[in-house]
Design a protein around this motif. Structure first.
Motif, short mmCIF file in Angstrom:
data_model
loop_
_atom_site.label_atom_id
_atom_site.label_comp_id
_atom_site.label_asym_id
_atom_site.label_seq_id
_atom_site.Cartn_x
_atom_site.Cartn_y
_atom_site.Cartn_z
N UNK A 111 0.82 -1.20 0.00
CA UNK A 111 0.00 0.00 0.00
C UNK A 111 0.86 1.26 0.00
N UNK A 112 0.36 2.29 -0.66
CA UNK A 112 1.02 3.59 -0.65
C UNK A 112 0.09 4.56 0.07
N UNK A 113 0.61 5.29 1.02
CA UNK A 113 -0.20 6.24 1.75
C UNK A 113 -0.41 7.48 0.90
N UNK A 114 -1.65 7.73 0.52
CA UNK A 114 -1.97 8.84 -0.38
C UNK A 114 -2.83 9.84 0.38
N UNK A 115 -2.39 11.08 0.42
CA UNK A 115 -3.17 12.13 1.06
C UNK A 115 -3.93 12.89 -0.03
N UNK A 116 -5.25 12.87 0.09
CA UNK A 116 -6.09 13.56 -0.88
C UNK A 116 -6.31 14.99 -0.40
N UNK A 117 -5.90 15.95 -1.17
CA UNK A 117 -6.13 17.34 -0.80
C UNK A 117 -7.42 17.88 -1.42
N UNK A 118 -8.04 17.09 -2.27
CA UNK A 118 -9.38 17.40 -2.79
C UNK A 118 -9.95 16.11 -3.32
N UNK A 119 -11.23 15.88 -3.08
CA UNK A 119 -11.86 14.68 -3.61
C UNK A 119 -13.33 14.99 -3.90
N UNK A 120 -13.73 14.73 -5.14
CA UNK A 120 -15.09 15.04 -5.59
C UNK A 120 -15.65 13.83 -6.31
N UNK A 121 -16.89 13.48 -5.99
CA UNK A 121 -17.61 12.44 -6.73
C UNK A 121 -18.58 13.14 -7.66
N UNK A 122 -18.37 12.98 -8.97
CA UNK A 122 -19.21 13.63 -9.98
C UNK A 122 -20.17 12.60 -10.55
N UNK A 123 -21.47 12.84 -10.35
CA UNK A 123 -22.50 11.89 -10.73
C UNK A 123 -23.40 12.47 -11.83
N UNK A 124 -23.68 11.72 -12.91
CA UNK A 124 -24.67 12.15 -13.90
C UNK A 124 -26.06 11.71 -13.45
N UNK A 125 -26.95 12.65 -13.16
CA UNK A 125 -28.27 12.33 -12.63
C UNK A 125 -29.36 12.79 -13.61
N UNK A 126 -30.51 12.13 -13.53
CA UNK A 126 -31.65 12.50 -14.37
C UNK A 126 -32.63 13.32 -13.55
N UNK A 127 -33.34 14.19 -14.22
CA UNK A 127 -34.32 15.04 -13.53
C UNK A 127 -35.65 14.33 -13.33
N UNK A 128 -35.84 13.21 -14.03
CA UNK A 128 -37.10 12.47 -13.94
C UNK A 128 -36.85 11.03 -13.51
N UNK A 129 -36.43 10.79 -12.26
CA UNK A 129 -36.17 9.42 -11.83
C UNK A 129 -37.44 8.57 -11.90
N UNK A 130 -37.24 7.27 -12.11
CA UNK A 130 -38.36 6.35 -12.19
C UNK A 130 -39.03 6.23 -10.82
N UNK A 131 -40.28 5.86 -10.85
CA UNK A 131 -41.01 5.70 -9.59
C UNK A 131 -41.84 4.43 -9.63
#
Length: 515
Positions: free
Chosen positions: A495-515
């Motif tokens: 393992x390598x110790x990695x320090x994250x100085x920024x982390x973002x999860x970018x998600x593609x979402x729909x405006x009309x989710x199923x129901x």
């Protein structure tokens, strides 16, 4: 519908260079000429398991079905070299099939994985007799088969090479020698996980089996087959969210769909070409995801028949006017129909889960207009020889539907050596169960200054229900799954110790989710 089927075994197909390939023919007993479906196989026409297609039902619907062993495999003559002969041999095989007295000259091709590759490459020859394709789990080049993001897919390629070796051994002239090698093959197959730790060229199974040089052809990335360009034959592409060829199937569909005058369709379900690790995917997708009842509208065999009826029998059944993209949305277990991939109207949602001091953010928001706090799970999760650091959101206060390619954007401090990172996305249920969705890898080059890197995850479609949480895991890429250069002093898998100085999860979402 025919009630009696004729089966003819080991029918010779002479190629232009004199090599003889052998095929099994399934056809209606009634005299006449019928449209013909051809599958060219590497795993044996006598042993291939058609999970996707009921061959007898297809013949009863008025088709001739031909299953052919490719050059150098099982019953066919010649020497097998992966990918190399599929264009020329495929053209000869199609011309031969079209000339059979029981064929009306209209040819379709079907099959998965390597058979899907053989369909696409021969379609580039522009044969007038080839009317339609049905590629499942498609890839378009050797590079797509053996590599991902420049990393050699060691475990999957070793598995495939070892699987192919059995027939190579059985084809040996010396029966005793063949039996000795077969004994070694069985021993290696039973203990294949041991060899994932070797550098591929040093794995002892290659030297001991001495089955074929094609193992080394797969390992090296030189002299790759030219990537197949756009396909101008009507094609029905099928893949699964957990399939190793998902991205290449989508890419093949996207390239082909640029030709607006040729119809193509893409179908994606919650499927895989192989077993899914039960610890990563413990989901019940319901009967509508079954290959026997897709969207509760029919089996995959029924879809094959509608597609080939339209293009080989010229029946106006309207399949080309249906939604060109259909995919299964996990989490809610429903199908979506769209006009293109990726769907129109996706919006980016960015979730930030640490600040530049690598500390967890406070005061989680309760809506999706801004960032959602992601808490780090203190217990590391072991995945093969990797150590992942997991982060998770607070419970969602409304449903969120993610469709497409997810990205993890990170910034790391200066690096003394190049590293390889992986990221994975999970859906955490209200009961605390982790459901694996998708993953991706990236190589981060050595640098003395901080750098921003994007880890691109394979596409997915998941409905995160209210009360669920979104989780992401980041860690060093497995040296069991992938082969890459390891710097001196950094042992494989450490393992390598990695320090994250920024982390973002970018998600593609729909405006009309199923129901």
């Amino acid at each position: 519908m025919t009630t009696t089927i004729l089966i003819e075994k080991n029918i010779p197909c002479p190629l232009s260079d004199g090599t003889i390939l052998y095929a099994d023919v399934y056809r209606p007993s009634a005299e006449g000429q019928y449209p013909t479906l051809l599958a060219r196989l590497i795993d044996g026409k006598d042993s291939h398991r058609f999970r996707y297609l009921d061959l007898l039902k297809v013949v009863q619907a008025g088709y001739v079905v031909i299953l052919q062993d490719v050059r150098g495999r099982h019953q066919s003559d010649g020497t097998f070299t992966p990918f190399y002969h599929e264009l020329t041999d495929g053209k000869d095989a199609i011309n031969w099939a079209a000339s059979r007295p029981y064929s009306n000259g209209a040819i379709g091709m079907f099959g998965d994985a390597y058979s899907a590759f053989s369909q696409q490459i021969v379609a580039s020859a522009g044969l007038k007799t080839l009317k339609a394709l049905f590629p499942i789990h498609a890839f378009s080049s050797q590079e797509e088969f053996t590599h991902k993001n420049g990393l050699f897919k060691k475990a999957k390629t070793l598995d495939w090479a070892l699987y192919l070796a059995e027939d190579e051994i059985r084809r040996k002239d010396n029966e005793q020698t063949g039996q000795d090698y077969l004994m070694h093959w069985k021993a290696y197959t039973d203990n294949v996980e041991r060899f994932y730790h070797y550098e591929p060229k040093k794995a002892p199974l290659f030297k001991m089996l001495n089955a074929s040089l094609f193992f080394y052809d797969l390992i090296k990335q030189s002299e790759q087959v030219t990537e197949i360009e756009a396909n101008d034959t009507p094609s029905y592409f099928v893949s699964g969210w957990f399939d190793s060829f998902l991205e290449s199937t989508i890419e093949a569909f996207s390239r082909s769909s640029k030709q607006e005058d040729v119809p193509h369709t893409l179908l994606i379900g919650p499927w895989s070409t192989g077993a899914i690790n039960k610890d990563l995917c413990t989901r019940n997708f319901g009967t509508s995801a079954s290959l026997h009842s897709i969207s509760n509208e029919g089996s995959l065999t029924d879809i094959h028949l509608r597609w080939f009826d339209r293009w080989l029998k010229q029946e106006e059944n309207g399949i080309e006017h249906e939604a060109p993209v259909q995919f299964f949305v996990m989490g809610i277990n429903k199908w979506r129909k769209e006009t293109q991939w990726p769907p129109v109207g996706l919006q980016e949602l960015q979730l930030h889960f640490c600040n530049k001091e690598n500390q967890l953010l406070k005061n989680p928001v309760t809506h999706f207009n801004d960032s959602i706090t992601i808490y780090k799970k203190q217990a590391a999760a072991n995945y093969l020889d990797q150590t992942f650091h997991r982060y998770q959101t607070t419970c969602l206060n409304e449903a969120l539907e993610v469709i497409g390619e997810t990205n993890v954007i990170i910034q790391v401090d200066s690096l003394e050596t190049s590293i390889h990172l992986s990221a994975a996305l999970y859906d955490i249920t209200a009961n605390g169960d982790y459901h694996f969705l998708t993953e991706g890898t990236v190589t981060i080059e050595q640098a003395r200054t901080p750098q921003e890197v994007t880890i691109r995850l394979s596409p997915t479609a998941n409905h995160f229900k209210k009360g669920h949480r979104i989780a992401v895991a980041i860690g060093q890429t497995s040296t069991i799954e992938y082969e890459y250069h390891v710097e001196k002093g950094n042992k494989q898998g450490s393992a390598i110790n990695i320090i994250l100085t920024k982390a973002i999860l970018s998600l593609p979402v729909v405006s009309n989710p199923l129901s």
